[in-house]
Design a protein around this motif. Structure first.
Motif, mmCIF file in Angstrom:
data_model
loop_
_atom_site.group_PDB
_atom_site.id
_atom_site.type_symbol
_atom_site.label_atom_id
_atom_site.label_comp_id
_atom_site.label_asym_id
_atom_site.label_seq_id
_atom_site.Cartn_x
_atom_site.Cartn_y
_atom_site.Cartn_z
ATOM 1 N N UNK A 176 -3.841 3.840 -14.060
ATOM 2 C CA UNK A 176 -4.531 3.569 -12.790
ATOM 3 C C UNK A 176 -3.701 2.610 -11.939
ATOM 4 N N UNK A 177 -3.114 1.606 -12.584
ATOM 5 C CA UNK A 177 -2.346 0.592 -11.849
ATOM 6 C C UNK A 177 -1.160 1.196 -11.103
ATOM 7 N N UNK A 178 -0.547 2.195 -11.696
ATOM 8 C CA UNK A 178 0.654 2.755 -11.059
ATOM 9 C C UNK A 178 0.356 4.076 -10.352
ATOM 10 N N UNK A 179 -0.928 4.464 -10.321
ATOM 11 C CA UNK A 179 -1.291 5.705 -9.635
ATOM 12 C C UNK A 179 -0.681 6.928 -10.304
ATOM 13 N N UNK A 239 3.613 1.432 -1.631
ATOM 14 C CA UNK A 239 4.269 1.501 -2.933
ATOM 15 C C UNK A 239 5.726 1.071 -2.902
ATOM 16 N N UNK A 254 0.835 -1.205 0.000
ATOM 17 C CA UNK A 254 0.000 0.000 0.000
ATOM 18 C C UNK A 254 0.873 1.259 0.000
ATOM 19 N N UNK A 306 5.474 -1.592 -13.683
ATOM 20 C CA UNK A 306 5.054 -1.208 -12.321
ATOM 21 C C UNK A 306 6.254 -1.017 -11.408
#
Lengths: 231, 119
Positions: A201-204, A49, A47, A170
């Motif tokens: 979206x996956x990597x913010x 990262x 969470x 990622x």
């Protein structure tokens, strides 16, 4: 996200060290503790990262999963001890990074852009256009070069290609988050808009823009990210 | 009015990280660290519940299923775990929940996902 990571970084490393100490101490006596501690660590690192820590903890977790019902073999214990030591090193590295002075932050008058792209031609075209738009621009064509540039240049914005050969996208983005503090992350690719949106979206990421829209559109998009005047 | 989100997790650090990030993103957020704390809250009053799966005294998907199908809670419920996504998908489907989020995807992706779920 960057603020949260900075805010909780020392709490995270302290908790992680506690978890790893408990896991190592319980490896022979009570292996279920190893599972529980790695489970907690993998989630907290995920969470936050810190993907390398999360992935390594998940590998240990997979090994320890069966230990909730069966006793581990000595080979498995040895393998797990290695994973725990690797995790201690990774957490230690994170602690040292946190203790180091923060990198210089670009001021609004000097916006720096980093273009991560394996095609030298495309990278230079984007960099030139960014310079024309008032950015200081640099390029990188590999993971190592990208991380080194992110640390040295302290970019305000990073344009990152999804398909850098031999690089897990990622992981690259997670490492950029670690080293390009506060930079806006823009995913650039020739993929479809749906694919791009999913990757972003996956990597913010802070945004995404299709390569097929052309260089002027990409530059206009990057400039729009700074429309409010923030760096 | 901002959406209200409840986070249920056995890690205090996880609760604090997610709560602060959600509040920073404009949501109202409350936390429960164990079953006792969870029972003290009115789960139905939340728009969304993030439910950890593996906790010492309970499995989050079991609690969520009771909440949804026995107590009739209408809040959206997402499983929130670092179990493999394919396992989470099955657990969420079997418990009749609204989906799942893998902690491995990070905080930014969580906020994006919540915004999508809450419309």
């Amino acid at each position: 996200m960057t603020d949260i990571r900075q805010q909780f970084r020392s709490r995270f490393t302290a908790t992680a060290n506690e978890r790893l100490r408990r896991a190592l101490a319980s490896l022979h006596a009570d292996p279920t503790v190893v599972y529980n501690e790695l489970h907690g660590l993998a989630g907290e690192a995920g969470i936050m990262g810190f993907s390398e820590i999360s992935t390594t903890a998940a590998a240990g977790l997979e090994l320890a999963r069966a230990w909730r019902t069966t006793k581990p073999t000595s080979d498995q214990q040895l393998q797990c001890a290695r994973i725990l030591r690797s995790l201690m090193m990774l957490v230690g590295e994170l602690q040292r990074t946190a203790a180091a002075p923060p990198p210089p932050v670009a001021t609004p008058s000097v916006r720096r852009a980093l273009v991560i792209e394996d095609s030298e031609l495309i990278a230079e075209e984007l960099a030139d256009a960014l310079r024309d738009a008032g950015f200081e621009a640099s390029t990188a064509g590999s993971m190592d070069a990208a991380i080194a540039s992110a640390r040295e240049a302290a970019p305000s914005v990073v344009l990152v290609d999804v398909n850098l050969p031999g690089v897990e996208f990622r992981t690259l983005c997670a490492r950029l988050r670690d080293h390009a503090h506060g930079a806006k992350l823009v995913v650039v690719s020739a993929s479809s808009e749906d694919e791009l949106r999913r990757h972003a979206r996956e990597v913010g990421a802070d945004g995404y823009v299709g390569k097929l829209r052309g260089t002027p559109s990409i530059i206009a998009y990057v400039k729009s990210l700074f429309a409010s005047g923030e760096a | 009015m901002s959406h209200r989100i409840l986070i249920v997790d056995d890690s205090v650090l996880m609760l604090e990280i997610v709560r602060d990030a959600l509040v920073g993103a404009g949501f109202e957020a409350a936390t429960a660290n164990n079953l006792t704390e969870f029972e003290q809250l009115d789960a139905s009053s939340f728009d969304l519940i993030l439910m950890d799966v593996q906790m010492p005294e309970l499995y989050g998907d079991d609690v969520a299923a009771v909440l949804r199908h026995v107590r009739g809670a209408t809040s959206r419920i997402l499983l929130f775990s670092n179990l493999p996504p394919e396992e989470l998908a099955v657990r969420a489907q079997e418990a009749g929940l609204d989906g799942y989020f893998s902690k491995r995807d990070g905080m930014d992706a969580l906020i994006t996902h919540i915004r999508q779920v809450l419309g």
